[in-house]
Motif scaffolding. Structure first.
Motif, PDB file in Angstrom:
ATOM      1  N   VAL A  49       0.842  -1.199   0.000  1.00 27.22           N
ATOM      2  CA  VAL A  49       0.000   0.000   0.000  1.00 27.22           C
ATOM      3  C   VAL A  49       0.878   1.251   0.000  1.00 27.22           C
ATOM      4  O   VAL A  49       0.657   2.183  -0.782  1.00 27.22           O
ATOM      5  N   VAL A  50       1.878   1.279   0.869  1.00 28.83           N
ATOM      6  CA  VAL A  50       2.783   2.432   0.969  1.00 28.83           C
ATOM      7  C   VAL A  50       3.482   2.670  -0.366  1.00 28.83           C
ATOM      8  O   VAL A  50       3.590   3.814  -0.836  1.00 28.83           O
ATOM      9  N   LYS A  51       3.919   1.596  -1.003  1.00 32.55           N
ATOM     10  CA  LYS A  51       4.592   1.712  -2.313  1.00 32.55           C
ATOM     11  C   LYS A  51       3.647   2.321  -3.356  1.00 32.55           C
ATOM     12  O   LYS A  51       4.027   3.240  -4.084  1.00 32.55           O
ATOM     13  N   HIS A  52       2.418   1.811  -3.416  1.00 31.43           N
ATOM     14  CA  HIS A  52       1.457   2.334  -4.402  1.00 31.43           C
ATOM     15  C   HIS A  52       1.101   3.793  -4.111  1.00 31.43           C
ATOM     16  O   HIS A  52       0.982   4.596  -5.039  1.00 31.43           O
ATOM     17  N   LEU A  53       0.941   4.141  -2.865  1.00 27.95           N
ATOM     18  CA  LEU A  53       0.643   5.538  -2.526  1.00 27.95           C
ATOM     19  C   LEU A  53       1.802   6.448  -2.918  1.00 27.95           C
ATOM     20  O   LEU A  53       1.584   7.536  -3.460  1.00 27.95           O
ATOM     21  N   ALA A  54       3.024   6.013  -2.653  1.00 22.38           N
ATOM     22  CA  ALA A  54       4.204   6.827  -2.963  1.00 22.38           C
ATOM     23  C   ALA A  54       4.301   7.117  -4.465  1.00 22.38           C
ATOM     24  O   ALA A  54       4.763   8.198  -4.857  1.00 22.38           O
ATOM     25  N   GLU A  55       3.840   6.189  -5.289  1.00 21.57           N
ATOM     26  CA  GLU A  55       3.845   6.405  -6.744  1.00 21.57           C
ATOM     27  C   GLU A  55       2.964   7.589  -7.136  1.00 21.57           C
ATOM     28  O   GLU A  55       3.101   8.134  -8.224  1.00 21.57           O
ATOM     29  N   HIS A  56       2.068   7.991  -6.231  1.00 23.29           N
ATOM     30  CA  HIS A  56       1.165   9.118  -6.481  1.00 23.29           C
ATOM     31  C   HIS A  56       1.413  10.259  -5.494  1.00 23.29           C
ATOM     32  O   HIS A  56       0.549  11.110  -5.287  1.00 23.29           O
ATOM     33  N   SER A  57       2.596  10.252  -4.896  1.00 22.18           N
ATOM     34  CA  SER A  57       3.013  11.273  -3.921  1.00 22.18           C
ATOM     35  C   SER A  57       2.052  11.364  -2.734  1.00 22.18           C
ATOM     36  O   SER A  57       1.788  12.445  -2.209  1.00 22.18           O
ATOM     37  N   LEU A  58       1.536  10.220  -2.310  1.00 25.75           N
ATOM     38  CA  LEU A  58       0.643  10.138  -1.154  1.00 25.75           C
ATOM     39  C   LEU A  58       1.272   9.238  -0.098  1.00 25.75           C
ATOM     40  O   LEU A  58       2.162   8.442  -0.397  1.00 25.75           O
ATOM     41  N   ARG A  59       0.782   9.355   1.144  1.00 25.66           N
ATOM     42  CA  ARG A  59       1.273   8.497   2.210  1.00 25.66           C
ATOM     43  C   ARG A  59       0.226   8.387   3.318  1.00 25.66           C
ATOM     44  O   ARG A  59      -0.623   9.265   3.465  1.00 25.66           O
ATOM     45  N   LEU A  60       0.314   7.304   4.066  1.00 28.21           N
ATOM     46  CA  LEU A  60      -0.488   7.183   5.282  1.00 28.21           C
ATOM     47  C   LEU A  60       0.196   8.047   6.326  1.00 28.21           C
ATOM     48  O   LEU A  60       1.413   7.980   6.497  1.00 28.21           O
ATOM     49  N   ARG A  61      -0.616   8.873   7.026  1.00 34.23           N
ATOM     50  CA  ARG A  61      -0.009   9.798   7.975  1.00 34.23           C
ATOM     51  C   ARG A  61      -0.998  10.141   9.075  1.00 34.23           C
ATOM     52  O   ARG A  61      -2.200   9.921   8.949  1.00 34.23           O
ATOM     53  N   GLY A  62      -0.458  10.714  10.139  1.00 37.25           N
ATOM     54  CA  GLY A  62      -1.297  11.227  11.218  1.00 37.25           C
ATOM     55  C   GLY A  62      -2.098  10.136  11.893  1.00 37.25           C
ATOM     56  O   GLY A  62      -1.627   9.036  12.153  1.00 37.25           O
ATOM     57  N   ARG A  63      -3.342  10.456  12.177  1.00 40.40           N
ATOM     58  CA  ARG A  63      -4.265   9.529  12.823  1.00 40.40           C
ATOM     59  C   ARG A  63      -4.924   8.680  11.733  1.00 40.40           C
ATOM     60  O   ARG A  63      -5.494   9.213  10.783  1.00 40.40           O
ATOM     61  N   VAL A  64      -4.836   7.347  11.871  1.00 41.71           N
ATOM     62  CA  VAL A  64      -5.299   6.424  10.839  1.00 41.71           C
ATOM     63  C   VAL A  64      -6.393   5.517  11.391  1.00 41.71           C
ATOM     64  O   VAL A  64      -6.271   4.994  12.505  1.00 41.71           O
ATOM     65  N   LEU A  65      -7.433   5.306  10.608  1.00 36.62           N
ATOM     66  CA  LEU A  65      -8.490   4.351  10.922  1.00 36.62           C
ATOM     67  C   LEU A  65      -8.274   3.099  10.082  1.00 36.62           C
ATOM     68  O   LEU A  65      -8.127   3.191   8.858  1.00 36.62           O
ATOM     69  N   ASP A  66      -8.239   1.936  10.739  1.00 35.52           N
ATOM     70  CA  ASP A  66      -8.223   0.651  10.043  1.00 35.52           C
ATOM     71  C   ASP A  66      -9.624   0.067  10.192  1.00 35.52           C
ATOM     72  O   ASP A  66     -10.002  -0.426  11.255  1.00 35.52           O
ATOM     73  N   PHE A  67     -10.409   0.144   9.128  1.00 41.82           N
ATOM     74  CA  PHE A  67     -11.809  -0.271   9.132  1.00 41.82           C
ATOM     75  C   PHE A  67     -11.907  -1.749   8.788  1.00 41.82           C
ATOM     76  O   PHE A  67     -11.487  -2.172   7.719  1.00 41.82           O
ATOM     77  N   GLY A  68     -12.457  -2.533   9.715  1.00 39.47           N
ATOM     78  CA  GLY A  68     -12.516  -3.982   9.540  1.00 39.47           C
ATOM     79  C   GLY A  68     -11.193  -4.602   9.945  1.00 39.47           C
ATOM     80  O   GLY A  68     -10.621  -5.423   9.235  1.00 39.47           O
ATOM     81  N   CYS A  69     -10.708  -4.212  11.111  1.00 43.80           N
ATOM     82  CA  CYS A  69      -9.346  -4.545  11.543  1.00 43.80           C
ATOM     83  C   CYS A  69      -9.127  -6.006  11.881  1.00 43.80           C
ATOM     84  O   CYS A  69      -7.982  -6.446  11.964  1.00 43.80           O
ATOM     85  N   GLY A  70     -10.194  -6.773  12.088  1.00 47.48           N
ATOM     86  CA  GLY A  70      -9.993  -8.161  12.488  1.00 47.48           C
ATOM     87  C   GLY A  70      -9.169  -8.228  13.756  1.00 47.48           C
ATOM     88  O   GLY A  70      -9.457  -7.537  14.725  1.00 47.48           O
ATOM     89  N   VAL A  71      -8.118  -9.022  13.739  1.00 48.70           N
ATOM     90  CA  VAL A  71      -7.269  -9.189  14.925  1.00 48.70           C
ATOM     91  C   VAL A  71      -6.081  -8.213  14.944  1.00 48.70           C
ATOM     92  O   VAL A  71      -5.160  -8.373  15.743  1.00 48.70           O
ATOM     93  N   GLY A  72      -6.091  -7.222  14.060  1.00 53.55           N
ATOM     94  CA  GLY A  72      -5.056  -6.189  14.085  1.00 53.55           C
ATOM     95  C   GLY A  72      -3.858  -6.444  13.203  1.00 53.55           C
ATOM     96  O   GLY A  72      -2.821  -5.803  13.356  1.00 53.55           O
TER      97      GLY A  72
END
Length: 173
Positions: A49-72
């Protein structure tokens, strides 16, 4: 399948064999997953995910929600990212959330909450990033729409939403 039936299914799976329910590899049935190997699959998925986001100059940052986290599995990997300050994992199955709390490798910056399948218990724009991989397709169509509306509502303006929905290929006819 309604939301209540969906929740009941995931509660049962969370109680019976939660790691296999999330990653149903035949060789790992009956709780044969090694926890470190299982968590490593989350790191590999988030790295992609990080690699694909970086290809578009995006990144996961700050406060993040993992929706449907299962066991983490993904939540723990996200919490280790350098630009992430905190992660909240939510899941419709409290049995999964209980297990996620046991597997939490980042207790200072990672928390887990059960979610009733209707309104997310967060303020508008509370998250800088939202991640939901291979979750939404398990819900009935109206719930899918509600989930997407809610994920958009809790995402801050200019935030990043990563959504992966697996579908079956359509037949030509």
């Amino acid at each position: 399948m309604g939301v209540e039936r969906n929740r009941a299914t995931w509660e049962r799976l969370g109680n019976d064999d939660p790691l296999w329910a999330i990653m149903p590899y035949p060789a790992e049935k009956s709780a044969d997953w090694d926890l470190d190997e299982f968590m490593a699959t989350g790191v590999a998925d988030i790295d992609l995910v990080v690699k694909h986001l970086a290809e578009h100059s995006l990144r996961l940052r700050g406060r993040v929600l993992d929706f449907g986290c299962g066991v983490g599995r993904l939540s723990n990997a996200i919490a280790a990212l350098p630009d992430v300050t905190s992660v909240v994992g939510v899941d419709i199955a409290s049995s999964m959330v209980e297990r996620a709390r046991q597997y939490n490798r980042h207790p200072g910056s990672l928390e887990f909450q059960a979610y009733d399948g209707t309104l997310l218990p967060f303020a508008d724009g509370e998250f800088d990033s939202v991640v939901s991989l291979v979750v939404v397709q398990h819900a009935p169509p109206l719930a899918q729409l509600r989930y997407l509306v809610e994920l958009n509502r809790v995402l801050a303006p200019g935030g990043v939403l990563v959504l992966q929905i697996v579908t079956e290929p359509k037949l030509p006819q």
